[in-house]
Design a protein around this motif. Structure first.
Motif, PDB file in Angstrom:
ATOM      1  N   UNK A 644      56.328  15.138 103.834  1.00 28.94           N
ATOM      2  CA  UNK A 644      55.074  14.778 103.200  1.00 28.94           C
ATOM      3  C   UNK A 644      54.614  13.568 103.008  1.00 28.94           C
ATOM      4  N   UNK A 645      55.045  12.562 103.452  1.00 28.48           N
ATOM      5  CA  UNK A 645      54.627  11.028 103.520  1.00 28.48           C
ATOM      6  C   UNK A 645      53.996  10.731 104.806  1.00 28.48           C
ATOM      7  N   UNK A 646      52.866  11.277 104.978  1.00 27.49           N
ATOM      8  CA  UNK A 646      51.855  11.259 105.936  1.00 27.49           C
ATOM      9  C   UNK A 646      51.635   9.694 106.370  1.00 27.49           C
ATOM     10  N   UNK A 647      51.229   8.993 105.481  1.00 23.01           N
ATOM     11  CA  UNK A 647      50.777   7.557 105.874  1.00 23.01           C
ATOM     12  C   UNK A 647      52.034   6.945 106.396  1.00 23.01           C
ATOM     13  N   UNK A 648      53.274   7.107 105.529  1.00 23.43           N
ATOM     14  CA  UNK A 648      54.535   6.449 106.312  1.00 23.43           C
ATOM     15  C   UNK A 648      54.707   6.856 107.697  1.00 23.43           C
ATOM     16  N   UNK A 649      54.655   8.096 107.873  1.00 21.89           N
ATOM     17  CA  UNK A 649      55.009   8.659 109.239  1.00 21.89           C
ATOM     18  C   UNK A 649      53.975   8.311 110.181  1.00 21.89           C
ATOM     19  N   UNK A 650      52.675   8.065 110.108  1.00 21.53           N
ATOM     20  CA  UNK A 650      51.828   7.345 110.804  1.00 21.53           C
ATOM     21  C   UNK A 650      52.182   5.949 111.262  1.00 21.53           C
ATOM     22  N   UNK A 651      52.647   5.078 110.291  1.00 20.89           N
ATOM     23  CA  UNK A 651      52.872   3.777 110.519  1.00 20.89           C
ATOM     24  C   UNK A 651      54.421   3.670 111.231  1.00 20.89           C
ATOM     25  N   UNK A 652      55.191   4.547 111.149  1.00 22.62           N
ATOM     26  CA  UNK A 652      56.484   4.440 111.920  1.00 22.62           C
ATOM     27  C   UNK A 652      56.259   4.962 113.418  1.00 22.62           C
ATOM     28  N   UNK A 653      55.365   6.154 113.685  1.00 16.30           N
ATOM     29  CA  UNK A 653      55.212   6.337 114.951  1.00 16.30           C
ATOM     30  C   UNK A 653      54.252   5.426 115.549  1.00 16.30           C
ATOM     31  N   UNK A 654      53.624   4.492 115.071  1.00 16.93           N
ATOM     32  CA  UNK A 654      52.863   3.386 115.731  1.00 16.93           C
ATOM     33  C   UNK A 654      53.889   2.461 115.903  1.00 16.93           C
ATOM     34  N   UNK A 655      54.954   2.169 115.129  1.00 10.42           N
ATOM     35  CA  UNK A 655      55.678   0.998 115.255  1.00 10.42           C
ATOM     36  C   UNK A 655      56.670   1.336 116.608  1.00 10.42           C
ATOM     37  N   UNK A 656      56.976   2.762 116.606  1.00 16.29           N
ATOM     38  CA  UNK A 656      57.870   3.510 117.927  1.00 16.29           C
ATOM     39  C   UNK A 656      57.167   3.138 119.049  1.00 16.29           C
ATOM     40  N   UNK A 657      55.740   3.397 119.200  1.00 19.18           N
ATOM     41  CA  UNK A 657      54.878   3.014 120.363  1.00 19.18           C
ATOM     42  C   UNK A 657      54.852   1.722 120.741  1.00 19.18           C
ATOM     43  N   UNK A 658      55.149   0.681 119.760  1.00 19.08           N
ATOM     44  CA  UNK A 658      55.162  -0.770 120.139  1.00 19.08           C
ATOM     45  C   UNK A 658      56.384  -1.264 120.505  1.00 19.08           C
ATOM     46  N   UNK A 659      57.619  -0.342 120.573  1.00 23.07           N
ATOM     47  CA  UNK A 659      59.051  -1.031 121.078  1.00 23.07           C
ATOM     48  C   UNK A 659      59.148  -0.804 122.317  1.00 23.07           C
ATOM     49  N   UNK A 660      60.038  -1.468 123.065  1.00 21.85           N
ATOM     50  CA  UNK A 660      60.413  -1.145 124.341  1.00 21.85           C
ATOM     51  C   UNK A 660      60.753   0.141 124.681  1.00 21.85           C
ATOM     52  N   UNK A 661      60.103   0.822 125.706  1.00 17.69           N
ATOM     53  CA  UNK A 661      60.295   2.298 125.663  1.00 17.69           C
ATOM     54  C   UNK A 661      61.379   2.640 126.491  1.00 17.69           C
ATOM     55  N   UNK A 662      62.442   2.460 125.721  1.00 11.76           N
ATOM     56  CA  UNK A 662      63.963   2.809 126.179  1.00 11.76           C
ATOM     57  C   UNK A 662      64.229   4.174 126.636  1.00 11.76           C
ATOM     58  N   UNK A 663      63.883   5.298 125.606  1.00  7.14           N
ATOM     59  CA  UNK A 663      64.053   6.410 125.982  1.00  7.14           C
ATOM     60  C   UNK A 663      62.691   7.398 126.453  1.00  7.14           C
ATOM     61  N   UNK A 664      61.492   6.805 126.737  1.00  9.89           N
ATOM     62  CA  UNK A 664      60.457   6.906 127.384  1.00  9.89           C
ATOM     63  C   UNK A 664      59.698   7.993 126.549  1.00  9.89           C
ATOM     64  N   UNK A 665      59.310   7.931 125.161  1.00  9.41           N
ATOM     65  CA  UNK A 665      58.921   8.954 124.354  1.00  9.41           C
ATOM     66  C   UNK A 665      57.547   8.397 123.786  1.00  9.41           C
ATOM     67  N   UNK A 666      56.734   7.794 124.729  1.00  7.03           N
ATOM     68  CA  UNK A 666      55.496   7.083 124.340  1.00  7.03           C
ATOM     69  C   UNK A 666      54.545   8.373 124.119  1.00  7.03           C
ATOM     70  N   UNK A 667      54.608   9.370 124.859  1.00  6.55           N
ATOM     71  CA  UNK A 667      53.626  10.298 125.025  1.00  6.55           C
ATOM     72  C   UNK A 667      53.776  11.305 123.613  1.00  6.55           C
TER      73      UNK A 667
END
Length: 683
Positions: A644-667
């Motif tokens: 239920x921590x939607x703000x934390x989840x939003x920030x974590x997804x954004x950080x994932x998107x900024x990483x090198x796409x090793x697993x190609x999960x940007x979409x």
């Protein structure tokens, strides 16, 4: 001791660190040999054999080395004559073959030494008609076209989304998986070859090798000679890759390092800044074989390394000057001939001849023209290598250094892709009744664990059982497979059992397994992406290799693209697959904390859930496998979303998107960001 001897020793130790010690080279070879043994029953069943060749198979691990693979269909039999002679030594010839099982192809000699034609001998077999698209007529007979045949692999490579920049390169189809270049050659196999020069069998250090080589025969690869400047479509080149591999295996370590020294010198000095170099790596291998015949076996020792190198360089200068380099197995085949068919090639030979003479006149200082060799010599003279050299032999690296090499070799293997392939691999494991070396035993153990895990989840995803009794039996089978994998695999292998328990809503059992894995992963000697060498050597140095892997090694959790594991990561798997990613690779530490969060949340253990979430957040800040950090941030976001921590989840997804796409999960990250924003706006 002379300066040459002292410098030879320094370079020998440096090359052992750069190329590999005898132990490391042996481990690399035996791991690959074991993989071929494991896969052989399956390959025979599907009538398609594979063999890795080239420098990677020989034991080199240069950063620029490509991976060469030969494959051939076993239902096509190449024969050397049509006479029906019943002789044991010619088991594979037409007299003893079964026409109902093998389509026959006649090898015919050509006017070009080292090249043959493949004549298609028709029969009513279905496989014979499969060859029709690759056949051309010549003088009223049907011959297989090398041009058409090598298109087979290129077509398969283009269809496989894992390969990038696929193209024809010589007899091979060439493509990249990530940064690694792969060459695949579809060839034919002639199972007996009796024309090896008889004088080679008399050389002491080749004793026994050539009898084995004769029994294994040779391969015929789809490329013709270019003596007239244009490739002959009907010609096929004889390849002795198996024989060459056995001769390289027979080298002592000084010979092997001299071979590596020649390779480095060629790449960084001789061929530097040349677009179309005259010399290639295969010419160096041929040079080594000739020098092994010329220089006595006892003269190849560490203090004589540089003298042997200079002798090889002198040999090359002589052959380049004459414009003749005989193939080691077919003496009439001048390997320079194709290069000398054009004025440009002749000019390149003359320039190379003058250049090599200049390097030879420089003496040993020519090695300093190579940045790698210069560094190896200087570093060793400074005494920074972790290798001890004494009395003409290496006292090997520590257990940690050797195990890092072995772990890298074993963990890069991939085996079965479906239940049928896994069946043959497990059958081989069960029926194997021969003594194995320690490295082969460990390879078999790791491969068995991987296949058990893969089989368990494949069975789970394809099972359609409905009655309680069948469901119970299915569950018991899957659980036993995963438990057995956990017993023979590494310290992180039990995480697959925890994933299965979570998927089947047995959260307490999943937590129990997760806690066990976490206790293993937090040991100070654990070997994952890095290792504390001192603690590792102190703690596990006296253990067997098998026990070291089970207790002290950890690996990335591999979620293969076509297998469903848990709902929370299904989206990432599907969208990663669309981007041609074969699997999701996740740090075992991240998976451990993820399962702790999810299981405690499902059980209503709020305090334990928040503690596990804190552990996962702390892990993200200090101890995550850097290559897979994209999926790690994504998993943290998923866990935050679930609780239920939607703000934390939003920030974590954004950080994932900024990483090198090793697993190609940007979409997947973009989808989850949009979904989270939608929920936030509604709230």
């Amino acid at each position: 001791m002379s300066d040459n001897c002292y410098l030879s020793e320094a370079l020998y130790v440096g090359l052992c660190d750069y190329i590999g010690t005898p132990t490391e080279v042996t481990a690399r070879r035996e791991v690959m040999d074991m993989k071929e043994e494991i896969m052989e029953p399956l390959e025979k069943h599907i009538c398609c054999r594979k063999m890795e060749t080239g420098s990677h198979r020989e034991g080199f691990r240069f950063q620029s080395s490509d991976v060469d693979t030969m494959l051939w269909y076993t239902n096509y039999e190449v024969i050397t004559n049509l006479k029906r002679k019943k002789r044991k030594s010619h088991k594979a010839q037409s007299s003893d073959s079964d026409p109902s099982k093998h389509s026959r192809i006649l090898m015919e000699d050509t006017d070009t030494p080292g090249f043959v034609r493949l004549r298609h001998l028709k029969s009513p077999r279905k496989e014979d008609y499969d060859l029709e698209p690759y056949v051309v007529s010549f003088n009223g007979r049907d011959y297989i076209s090398n041009v058409k045949w090598r298109q087979i692999i290129l077509t398969l490579m283009v269809k496989n989304n894992s390969f990038n920049h696929a193209k024809i390169h010589g007899p091979c189809a060439n493509g990249f998986i990530g940064d690694i270049e792969h060459d695949y050659a579809a060839c034919f196999h002639c199972s007996y070859w009796s024309r090896f020069p008889s004088d080679l069998k008399k050389i002491p250090n080749f004793k026994g090798v050539f009898d084995d080589i004769s029994r294994n025969g040779c391969h015929i690869v789809p490329v013709g000679s270019k003596r007239a400047g244009v490739e002959n479509e009907l010609e096929w080149r004889l390849s002795f890759s198996q024989a060459e591999q056995k001769l390289v295996y027979s080298m002592n370590h000084t010979q092997f390092l001299c071979y590596g020294l020649l390779k480095i010198f060629l790449k960084e000095v001789v061929n530097r800044d040349k677009e179309e170099p005259f010399l290639c790596s295969y010419f160096l291998k041929t040079t080594m074989f000739w020098m092994m015949k010329k220089i006595g076996y006892t003269d190849w020792y560490p203090r004589n390394l540089l003298n042997c190198f200079m002798a090889c360089l002198a040999f090359l200068i002589d052959k380049v000057g004459r414009g003749i380099l005989p193939n080691f197995f077919i003496r009439k085949n001048n390997m320079f001939a194709a290069k000398l068919t054009t004025a440009k090639g002749k000019c390149a030979r003359e320039c190379l001849f003058q250049e090599l003479k200049r390097y030879h006149n420089m003496g040993l200082t020519c090695l300093l023209q190579s940045s790698t060799l210069k560094k190896l010599i200087c570093n060793n003279l400074s005494g920074i290598y972790p290798i001890i050299y004494k009395k003409d032999h290496i006292i090997d690296k520590s257990a940690a250094d050797t195990d890092i090499c072995l772990k890298e070799e074993i963990y890069r293997l991939s085996l079965g892709e479906n239940v049928r392939e896994n069946y043959f691999i497990l059958r081989f494991t069960i029926l194997l009744n021969e003594p194995l070396t320690e490295y082969k035993t460990l390879t078999l153990q790791k491969c068995t664990a991987d296949v058990l895990v893969h089989t368990a989840f494949l069975y789970l995803n394809t099972s359609t059982v409905s009655t309680n009794k069948k469901v119970y039996r299915s569950d018991r089978l899957i659980g036993n497979l995963l438990k057995l994998a956990g017993r023979v695999g590494d310290a992180s292998c039990l995480l697959y059992l925890a994933l299965y328990y979570y998927r089947t809503c047995r959260y307490r059992e999943a937590l129990h397994v997760t806690a066990l894995v976490k206790s293993r992963l937090t040991q100070p000697y654990i070997m994952f992406s890095a290792v504390d060498r001192e603690r590792y050597n102190e703690s596990v140095g006296g253990w067997s290799l098998s026990k070291r892997m089970q207790k002290a090694w950890a690996d990335l959790v591999c979620l293969k693209k076509d297998i469903y594991y848990i709902q929370e990561l299904d989206l990432e798997q599907k969208l990663s697959k669309e981007n041609s990613q074969p699997a999701l690779l996740i740090s075992p530490y991240v998976v451990t904390d993820m399962l702790s969060v999810l299981c405690n949340y499902r059980l209503g253990n709020r305090h334990q859930c928040l503690q596990s979430m804190t552990d996962l957040q702390t892990l993200m800040l200090k101890d995550v496998h850097l290559r897979t950090i994209d999926i790690s941030w994504q998993i943290l976001g998923i866990c935050q979303h679930v609780v239920g921590d939607l703000n934390g989840a939003f920030q974590s997804y954004q950080k994932s998107l900024r990483q090198e796409p090793f697993n190609k999960i940007q979409n997947a990250s973009k989808y989850r960001i949009a979904f989270t924003l939608n929920q936030l706006f509604r709230n």
